[in-house]
Design a protein around this motif. Sequence first.
Motif, PDB file in Angstrom:
ATOM      1  N   PHE A 157      43.973-117.113  14.351  1.00 55.42           N
ATOM      2  CA  PHE A 157      43.959-117.369  12.758  1.00 55.42           C
ATOM      3  C   PHE A 157      44.533-115.807  12.053  1.00 55.42           C
ATOM      4  O   PHE A 157      43.231-115.347  11.120  1.00 55.42           O
ATOM      5  CB  PHE A 157      43.034-117.867  12.054  1.00 55.42           C
ATOM      6  N   CYS A 158      45.364-115.198  11.699  1.00 54.56           N
ATOM      7  CA  CYS A 158      45.425-113.589  11.683  1.00 54.56           C
ATOM      8  C   CYS A 158      44.784-113.665   9.931  1.00 54.56           C
ATOM      9  O   CYS A 158      44.356-113.234  10.290  1.00 54.56           O
ATOM     10  CB  CYS A 158      46.704-113.122  11.787  1.00 54.56           C
ATOM     11  N   PHE A 159      45.825-114.612   9.228  1.00 57.44           N
ATOM     12  CA  PHE A 159      45.071-114.485   7.501  1.00 57.44           C
ATOM     13  C   PHE A 159      44.736-115.990   8.386  1.00 57.44           C
ATOM     14  O   PHE A 159      45.103-117.115   8.902  1.00 57.44           O
ATOM     15  CB  PHE A 159      46.133-114.605   7.099  1.00 57.44           C
ATOM     16  N   CYS A 160      43.617-116.211   7.827  1.00 56.27           N
ATOM     17  CA  CYS A 160      42.882-117.004   6.865  1.00 56.27           C
ATOM     18  C   CYS A 160      43.300-118.200   6.141  1.00 56.27           C
ATOM     19  O   CYS A 160      43.445-118.330   5.157  1.00 56.27           O
ATOM     20  CB  CYS A 160      41.453-116.780   7.472  1.00 56.27           C
ATOM     21  N   PRO A 161      43.854-119.849   6.823  1.00 59.35           N
ATOM     22  CA  PRO A 161      44.087-120.775   6.055  1.00 59.35           C
ATOM     23  C   PRO A 161      42.853-121.704   4.929  1.00 59.35           C
ATOM     24  O   PRO A 161      43.133-121.844   4.320  1.00 59.35           O
ATOM     25  CB  PRO A 161      44.352-122.169   7.054  1.00 59.35           C
ATOM     26  N   LEU A 162      41.847-120.736   5.053  1.00 60.70           N
ATOM     27  CA  LEU A 162      40.543-121.197   4.312  1.00 60.70           C
ATOM     28  C   LEU A 162      40.642-120.243   3.735  1.00 60.70           C
ATOM     29  O   LEU A 162      39.565-120.089   2.042  1.00 60.70           O
ATOM     30  CB  LEU A 162      39.260-121.849   4.888  1.00 60.70           C
ATOM     31  N   TYR A 163      41.293-118.493   3.147  1.00 60.88           N
ATOM     32  CA  TYR A 163      40.999-118.252   2.048  1.00 60.88           C
ATOM     33  C   TYR A 163      40.593-118.737   1.103  1.00 60.88           C
ATOM     34  O   TYR A 163      40.845-118.469  -0.655  1.00 60.88           O
ATOM     35  CB  TYR A 163      42.089-117.067   2.607  1.00 60.88           C
ATOM     36  N   PHE A 164      41.905-119.675   0.675  1.00 65.20           N
ATOM     37  CA  PHE A 164      42.366-119.710  -0.766  1.00 65.20           C
ATOM     38  C   PHE A 164      41.930-121.044  -1.735  1.00 65.20           C
ATOM     39  O   PHE A 164      41.395-121.372  -2.328  1.00 65.20           O
ATOM     40  CB  PHE A 164      43.928-120.337  -1.824  1.00 65.20           C
ATOM     41  N   PHE A 165      40.066-121.448  -0.595  1.00 69.75           N
ATOM     42  CA  PHE A 165      39.608-122.234  -1.324  1.00 69.75           C
ATOM     43  C   PHE A 165      38.836-122.242  -1.887  1.00 69.75           C
ATOM     44  O   PHE A 165      37.979-120.382  -1.286  1.00 69.75           O
ATOM     45  CB  PHE A 165      38.340-123.585   0.000  1.00 69.75           C
ATOM     46  N   GLU A 166      37.833-122.179  -2.759  1.00 72.01           N
ATOM     47  CA  GLU A 166      36.773-122.028  -3.381  1.00 72.01           C
ATOM     48  C   GLU A 166      35.456-121.471  -2.399  1.00 72.01           C
ATOM     49  O   GLU A 166      35.374-120.859  -2.823  1.00 72.01           O
ATOM     50  CB  GLU A 166      36.365-122.942  -3.943  1.00 72.01           C
ATOM     51  N   GLU A 167      35.215-122.851  -1.865  1.00 70.50           N
ATOM     52  CA  GLU A 167      34.210-122.922  -1.280  1.00 70.50           C
ATOM     53  C   GLU A 167      34.131-122.835   0.697  1.00 70.50           C
ATOM     54  O   GLU A 167      34.933-123.737   1.234  1.00 70.50           O
ATOM     55  CB  GLU A 167      33.054-123.701  -1.205  1.00 70.50           C
ATOM     56  N   CYS A 168      35.157-121.991   1.662  1.00 72.58           N
ATOM     57  CA  CYS A 168      35.598-121.969   3.148  1.00 72.58           C
ATOM     58  C   CYS A 168      34.203-121.363   4.216  1.00 72.58           C
ATOM     59  O   CYS A 168      34.550-122.325   5.058  1.00 72.58           O
ATOM     60  CB  CYS A 168      35.912-120.682   2.856  1.00 72.58           C
ATOM     61  N   GLY A 169      33.695-121.553   3.751  1.00 66.03           N
ATOM     62  CA  GLY A 169      31.863-122.381   4.436  1.00 66.03           C
ATOM     63  C   GLY A 169      31.134-120.855   5.417  1.00 66.03           C
ATOM     64  O   GLY A 169      30.821-120.446   6.093  1.00 66.03           O
ATOM     65  N   GLY A 170      32.718-118.994   4.816  1.00 63.25           N
ATOM     66  CA  GLY A 170      32.273-117.624   4.823  1.00 63.25           C
ATOM     67  C   GLY A 170      31.282-116.942   4.405  1.00 63.25           C
ATOM     68  O   GLY A 170      31.504-117.549   3.757  1.00 63.25           O
ATOM     69  N   ASN A 171      31.439-115.730   5.626  1.00 62.13           N
ATOM     70  CA  ASN A 171      30.925-114.645   5.014  1.00 62.13           C
ATOM     71  C   ASN A 171      31.960-113.813   3.905  1.00 62.13           C
ATOM     72  O   ASN A 171      32.377-112.773   4.577  1.00 62.13           O
ATOM     73  CB  ASN A 171      30.249-113.995   6.055  1.00 62.13           C
ATOM     74  N   TYR A 172      31.698-114.212   2.448  1.00 60.29           N
ATOM     75  CA  TYR A 172      32.676-113.159   2.142  1.00 60.29           C
ATOM     76  C   TYR A 172      31.745-112.944   0.751  1.00 60.29           C
ATOM     77  O   TYR A 172      30.889-113.423   0.141  1.00 60.29           O
ATOM     78  CB  TYR A 172      34.112-114.413   1.620  1.00 60.29           C
ATOM     79  N   VAL A 173      32.708-112.160  -0.407  1.00 57.50           N
ATOM     80  CA  VAL A 173      32.561-111.491  -1.720  1.00 57.50           C
ATOM     81  C   VAL A 173      33.905-111.474  -2.637  1.00 57.50           C
ATOM     82  O   VAL A 173      34.827-111.508  -1.855  1.00 57.50           O
ATOM     83  CB  VAL A 173      31.820-109.822  -0.882  1.00 57.50           C
ATOM     84  N   ILE A 174      33.360-111.443  -3.670  1.00 59.58           N
ATOM     85  CA  ILE A 174      34.433-111.956  -4.728  1.00 59.58           C
ATOM     86  C   ILE A 174      33.691-111.010  -5.468  1.00 59.58           C
ATOM     87  O   ILE A 174      32.929-110.104  -5.816  1.00 59.58           O
ATOM     88  CB  ILE A 174      34.085-113.495  -6.164  1.00 59.58           C
ATOM     89  N   LEU A 175      34.983-109.715  -5.187  1.00 58.50           N
ATOM     90  CA  LEU A 175      35.129-108.549  -5.887  1.00 58.50           C
ATOM     91  C   LEU A 175      35.154-108.839  -7.818  1.00 58.50           C
ATOM     92  O   LEU A 175      36.240-109.847  -7.825  1.00 58.50           O
ATOM     93  CB  LEU A 175      35.972-107.936  -5.129  1.00 58.50           C
ATOM     94  N   ASP A 176      35.300-107.287  -8.253  1.00 53.35           N
ATOM     95  CA  ASP A 176      35.206-107.531 -10.037  1.00 53.35           C
ATOM     96  C   ASP A 176      36.354-108.479 -10.871  1.00 53.35           C
ATOM     97  O   ASP A 176      36.259-108.667 -11.402  1.00 53.35           O
ATOM     98  CB  ASP A 176      35.294-106.263 -10.060  1.00 53.35           C
ATOM     99  N   SER A 177      37.313-107.410  -9.473  1.00 57.79           N
ATOM    100  CA  SER A 177      39.241-108.459  -9.797  1.00 57.79           C
ATOM    101  C   SER A 177      39.092-109.426  -9.773  1.00 57.79           C
ATOM    102  O   SER A 177      40.463-110.506  -9.691  1.00 57.79           O
ATOM    103  CB  SER A 177      39.972-107.798  -8.779  1.00 57.79           C
ATOM    104  N   GLY A 178      38.537-110.855  -8.508  1.00 57.07           N
ATOM    105  CA  GLY A 178      38.413-111.657  -8.528  1.00 57.07           C
ATOM    106  C   GLY A 178      38.939-111.967  -6.795  1.00 57.07           C
ATOM    107  O   GLY A 178      39.059-113.224  -6.833  1.00 57.07           O
ATOM    108  N   VAL A 179      39.215-111.326  -6.886  1.00 55.90           N
ATOM    109  CA  VAL A 179      39.867-111.103  -5.177  1.00 55.90           C
ATOM    110  C   VAL A 179      38.853-111.005  -4.588  1.00 55.90           C
ATOM    111  O   VAL A 179      37.649-111.103  -4.305  1.00 55.90           O
ATOM    112  CB  VAL A 179      40.406-109.699  -4.977  1.00 55.90           C
ATOM    113  N   LYS A 180      39.275-112.311  -2.870  1.00 50.82           N
ATOM    114  CA  LYS A 180      37.934-112.598  -2.271  1.00 50.82           C
ATOM    115  C   LYS A 180      38.431-111.448  -0.897  1.00 50.82           C
ATOM    116  O   LYS A 180      38.900-111.268  -0.475  1.00 50.82           O
ATOM    117  CB  LYS A 180      38.319-114.198  -1.574  1.00 50.82           C
ATOM    118  N   ASP A 181      37.118-110.861  -0.980  1.00 51.19           N
ATOM    119  CA  ASP A 181      37.251-109.901   0.003  1.00 51.19           C
ATOM    120  C   ASP A 181      35.990-110.355   1.590  1.00 51.19           C
ATOM    121  O   ASP A 181      34.988-111.034   1.466  1.00 51.19           O
ATOM    122  CB  ASP A 181      35.818-108.346  -0.208  1.00 51.19           C
ATOM    123  N   CYS A 182      37.064-110.984   2.761  1.00 47.80           N
ATOM    124  CA  CYS A 182      36.462-111.396   3.792  1.00 47.80           C
ATOM    125  C   CYS A 182      36.536-110.722   5.156  1.00 47.80           C
ATOM    126  O   CYS A 182      36.419-110.821   6.229  1.00 47.80           O
ATOM    127  CB  CYS A 182      37.323-112.451   4.400  1.00 47.80           C
TER     128      CYS A 182
END
Length: 90
Positions: free
Chosen positions: A31-56
């Motif tokens: 999964f080079c690109f995570c298929p769950l990236y666009f899930f609001e809650e993916c269960g992963g360790n991520y941070v939402i940046l000020d721009s709204g982008v999910k940083d994984c």
Amino acid sequence: MQNSHRFFSNTDCEYFPCHKTKRPERFNCLFCFCPLYFFEECGGNYVILDSGVKDCTTCLIPHTPEGYDHILGRLKARFAEIRKSKPEGE
């Protein structure tokens, strides 16, 4: 499990490994690109940046051998939710 349908390690990739890890031999590139990236809650360790982008960048779930089961489980659950919310006949 090396290079199976559940695990693929592309050590020839110029970015390998694309996330910091102490165990590169367990780094799954399937999964080079995570298929769950666009899930609001993916269960992963991520941070939402000020721009709204999910940083994984600190999330390794898709890059572990166990990540396959996590991702498929989340996808199946989401597809079940979608099917339940659609009126019959559509």
